[in-house]
Design a protein around this motif. Sequence first.
Motif, PDB file in Angstrom:
ATOM      1  N   MET A  22      11.954 -11.484   1.991  1.00  0.00           N
ATOM      2  CA  MET A  22      12.000 -10.553   0.975  1.00  0.00           C
ATOM      3  C   MET A  22      10.763  -9.764   0.743  1.00  0.00           C
ATOM      4  N   ASP A  23       9.759 -10.086   1.409  1.00  0.00           N
ATOM      5  CA  ASP A  23       8.378  -9.508   1.062  1.00  0.00           C
ATOM      6  C   ASP A  23       8.365  -8.021   1.751  1.00  0.00           C
ATOM      7  N   SER A  24       8.079  -6.912   1.067  1.00  0.00           N
ATOM      8  CA  SER A  24       8.125  -5.893   1.459  1.00  0.00           C
ATOM      9  C   SER A  24       6.933  -5.503   2.168  1.00  0.00           C
ATOM     10  N   ARG A  25       5.809  -6.146   2.326  1.00  0.00           N
ATOM     11  CA  ARG A  25       4.666  -5.872   3.217  1.00  0.00           C
ATOM     12  C   ARG A  25       5.029  -6.467   4.638  1.00  0.00           C
ATOM     13  N   ASP A  26       5.816  -7.419   4.766  1.00  0.00           N
ATOM     14  CA  ASP A  26       6.071  -8.205   6.085  1.00  0.00           C
ATOM     15  C   ASP A  26       6.990  -7.381   6.880  1.00  0.00           C
ATOM     16  N   GLU A  27       6.685  -6.941   8.106  1.00  0.00           N
ATOM     17  CA  GLU A  27       7.348  -5.982   8.953  1.00  0.00           C
ATOM     18  C   GLU A  27       8.348  -6.634  10.051  1.00  0.00           C
ATOM     19  N   TYR A  28       8.328  -8.042  10.086  1.00  0.00           N
ATOM     20  CA  TYR A  28       8.848  -8.500  10.885  1.00  0.00           C
ATOM     21  C   TYR A  28      10.267  -9.245  10.395  1.00  0.00           C
ATOM     22  N   THR A  29      10.885  -8.552   9.661  1.00  0.00           N
ATOM     23  CA  THR A  29      11.995  -8.802   8.714  1.00  0.00           C
ATOM     24  C   THR A  29      13.274  -9.229   9.937  1.00  0.00           C
ATOM     25  N   LYS A  30      13.424  -8.535  10.770  1.00  0.00           N
ATOM     26  CA  LYS A  30      14.683  -8.498  11.631  1.00  0.00           C
ATOM     27  C   LYS A  30      14.240  -9.858  12.608  1.00  0.00           C
TER      28      LYS A  30
ATOM     29  N   THR B  19       2.399  -2.521  12.392  1.00  0.00           N
ATOM     30  CA  THR B  19       1.361  -1.240  12.044  1.00  0.00           C
ATOM     31  C   THR B  19       0.330  -1.667  11.339  1.00  0.00           C
ATOM     32  N   PRO B  20      -0.785  -1.400  11.401  1.00  0.00           N
ATOM     33  CA  PRO B  20      -2.131  -1.791  10.434  1.00  0.00           C
ATOM     34  C   PRO B  20      -1.680  -1.168   9.019  1.00  0.00           C
ATOM     35  N   ALA B  21      -2.667  -1.585   8.336  1.00  0.00           N
ATOM     36  CA  ALA B  21      -2.437  -1.258   6.867  1.00  0.00           C
ATOM     37  C   ALA B  21      -2.803   0.169   6.513  1.00  0.00           C
ATOM     38  N   GLU B  22      -2.277   0.882   5.356  1.00  0.00           N
ATOM     39  CA  GLU B  22      -2.388   2.311   5.533  1.00  0.00           C
ATOM     40  C   GLU B  22      -4.014   2.620   5.205  1.00  0.00           C
ATOM     41  N   THR B  23      -4.656   1.870   4.283  1.00  0.00           N
ATOM     42  CA  THR B  23      -6.300   2.107   4.122  1.00  0.00           C
ATOM     43  C   THR B  23      -6.821   0.954   5.007  1.00  0.00           C
ATOM     44  N   PRO B  24      -7.387   1.174   5.858  1.00  0.00           N
ATOM     45  CA  PRO B  24      -7.816  -0.312   6.446  1.00  0.00           C
ATOM     46  C   PRO B  24      -8.924  -0.807   5.693  1.00  0.00           C
ATOM     47  N   ALA B  25      -9.165  -2.391   5.591  1.00  0.00           N
ATOM     48  CA  ALA B  25     -10.044  -3.373   5.006  1.00  0.00           C
ATOM     49  C   ALA B  25      -9.510  -3.299   3.482  1.00  0.00           C
ATOM     50  N   LYS B  26      -8.318  -2.890   3.131  1.00  0.00           N
ATOM     51  CA  LYS B  26      -7.873  -2.676   1.697  1.00  0.00           C
ATOM     52  C   LYS B  26      -6.724  -3.398   1.695  1.00  0.00           C
ATOM     53  N   GLU B  27      -6.289  -3.782   0.607  1.00  0.00           N
ATOM     54  CA  GLU B  27      -4.821  -4.608   0.329  1.00  0.00           C
ATOM     55  C   GLU B  27      -3.707  -3.582   0.690  1.00  0.00           C
ATOM     56  N   ILE B  28      -2.837  -4.149   1.150  1.00  0.00           N
ATOM     57  CA  ILE B  28      -1.340  -3.454   1.330  1.00  0.00           C
ATOM     58  C   ILE B  28      -0.799  -3.407   0.245  1.00  0.00           C
ATOM     59  N   LEU B  29      -0.496  -2.083  -0.311  1.00  0.00           N
ATOM     60  CA  LEU B  29       0.170  -2.124  -1.654  1.00  0.00           C
ATOM     61  C   LEU B  29       1.694  -2.473  -1.927  1.00  0.00           C
ATOM     62  N   GLN B  30       1.913  -2.786  -3.028  1.00  0.00           N
ATOM     63  CA  GLN B  30       3.318  -3.234  -3.164  1.00  0.00           C
ATOM     64  C   GLN B  30       3.566  -2.964  -4.576  1.00  0.00           C
ATOM     65  N   SER B  31       4.840  -2.303  -4.741  1.00  0.00           N
ATOM     66  CA  SER B  31       5.170  -1.875  -6.026  1.00  0.00           C
ATOM     67  C   SER B  31       5.588  -3.307  -7.008  1.00  0.00           C
ATOM     68  N   LYS B  32       5.806  -2.913  -8.095  1.00  0.00           N
ATOM     69  CA  LYS B  32       6.014  -4.081  -9.103  1.00  0.00           C
ATOM     70  C   LYS B  32       7.501  -4.664  -8.917  1.00  0.00           C
ATOM     71  N   ASP B  33       8.541  -3.706  -8.711  1.00  0.00           N
ATOM     72  CA  ASP B  33       9.619  -4.217  -8.196  1.00  0.00           C
ATOM     73  C   ASP B  33       9.946  -4.844  -7.039  1.00  0.00           C
ATOM     74  N   ASP B  34       8.956  -4.483  -6.143  1.00  0.00           N
ATOM     75  CA  ASP B  34       9.148  -5.389  -4.755  1.00  0.00           C
ATOM     76  C   ASP B  34       8.516  -6.770  -4.925  1.00  0.00           C
ATOM     77  N   ARG B  35       7.499  -6.655  -5.930  1.00  0.00           N
ATOM     78  CA  ARG B  35       6.745  -8.007  -6.236  1.00  0.00           C
ATOM     79  C   ARG B  35       7.757  -8.873  -7.097  1.00  0.00           C
ATOM     80  N   LYS B  36       8.586  -8.311  -7.827  1.00  0.00           N
ATOM     81  CA  LYS B  36       9.511  -9.134  -8.524  1.00  0.00           C
ATOM     82  C   LYS B  36      10.556  -9.786  -7.702  1.00  0.00           C
ATOM     83  N   LYS B  37      10.762  -9.245  -6.486  1.00  0.00           N
ATOM     84  CA  LYS B  37      11.683  -9.904  -5.700  1.00  0.00           C
ATOM     85  C   LYS B  37      11.227 -11.314  -5.103  1.00  0.00           C
ATOM     86  N   LEU B  38       9.977 -11.525  -5.308  1.00  0.00           N
ATOM     87  CA  LEU B  38       9.340 -12.920  -4.660  1.00  0.00           C
ATOM     88  C   LEU B  38       9.336 -13.800  -5.853  1.00  0.00           C
ATOM     89  N   ASP B  39       9.844 -13.418  -7.047  1.00  0.00           N
ATOM     90  CA  ASP B  39       9.699 -14.420  -8.058  1.00  0.00           C
ATOM     91  C   ASP B  39      10.872 -15.387  -8.017  1.00  0.00           C
TER      92      ASP B  39
END
Lengths: 111, 279
Positions: free
Chosen positions: B225-233, B166-186
């Motif tokens: 583990m990236d919450s912004r990526d939609e092809y997890t399966k 799916t396209p981003a919620e606000t077009p031409a802007k960053e796809i938002l990610q919460s701090k907890d989701d960003r922590k999963k990438l550490d």
Amino acid sequence: MKKKIQPKMNILRPLSPHLPIYKPQLTSTFPISHRISGAFLATILFFFYLLCLKIGLICFTYENVCQLIFYSSKLILISVEITALALSYHIYNGVRHLLTDFSGFGRKRWK
Amino acid sequence: MATGLVRRALSRVPSVSPAARAIIYRSHASEAEAQQVEPKAKTTSTPKTFQIYRWNPDSTQKPELKDYDIDLKECGPMVLDALIKIKNEIDPSLTFRRSCREGICGSCAMNIDGRNGLACLTKIPSGGPTMVTPLPHMFVIKDLVVDMTNFYNQYKSIEPWLKRKTPAETPAKEILQSKDDRKKLDGMYECILCACCSTSCPSYWWNPESYLGPAALLHANRWIMDSRDEYTKERLDAVNDEFKLYRCHTILNCAKACPKGLNPGMQIQNIKKLELTSS
């Protein structure tokens, strides 16, 4: 149009040294000795199965069999000790492996 | 004794001008200095031997370990400093990869004293001769330079980029990610693709083409583990292979070898766990 002929690489590239030079570490010696002890126990089990369940008491009428058992009787004690060592190591390492593998299930980290 | 006489002579003559006294004092000082013993007369040198793997593709010789002696007092503390010194002063034909000299580019990955690591971050070990060989079980191009194409292809094969349906919620802007989701990438985004971990894994040695290796699997987990990526399966299904993922027997040599302190073994266990629970 002239085609440039690429010179063939005659010399095959060597493989860099791996097993002879890599320092054995705790992380690498545990799994390989787990595998070796497992293979050892499997062969012991297989020979015991053949010996006790398949051969039958008729074998003791053969002279060679009695001689073999008499002369190898001294070895039985040491091989039992080695088998006990292998079994205990295999069980301890197996339990440790299971615990470390499933240690992450309690936390809520996955999506 | 002479200095004492000069001092007494000076004190007995008060009419000597200050400038003249200064000149006398200065010559007196230089005489005393000349009588001092040079403390740098004996310079101690700390010799250190490096046994470095050498192989030249243009010669028919077999690969060998060559000895190089350097003085540690005139060399920086890291193995890369020693290699550069050897190349500058002893043997200019020594070939190795290097770039940043601070442990962030991953070029100087090699095997030092039996352990994989970055040459720019490994201190020169004290004691006997140190053995420096290229990354284990890789094809050698020359001396300490190995062929990394298979490693890079495996990294490319897990598709390390953001994929969305799916396209981003606000077009031409960053796809938002919460701090907890960003922590999963550490613990995964810091990977510099130096290949120390993959080349320390015995399972990767025996199956380099079919098993992806800890580095590629760490990056696969980073995108799973990236919450912004939609092809997890689809990513999980792509790795769910007898050889690509399950050649890992949790030997955990990779965690020991990583020069950045990451734990690829843990990330691989995370993928295995997700495979078990999701599909």
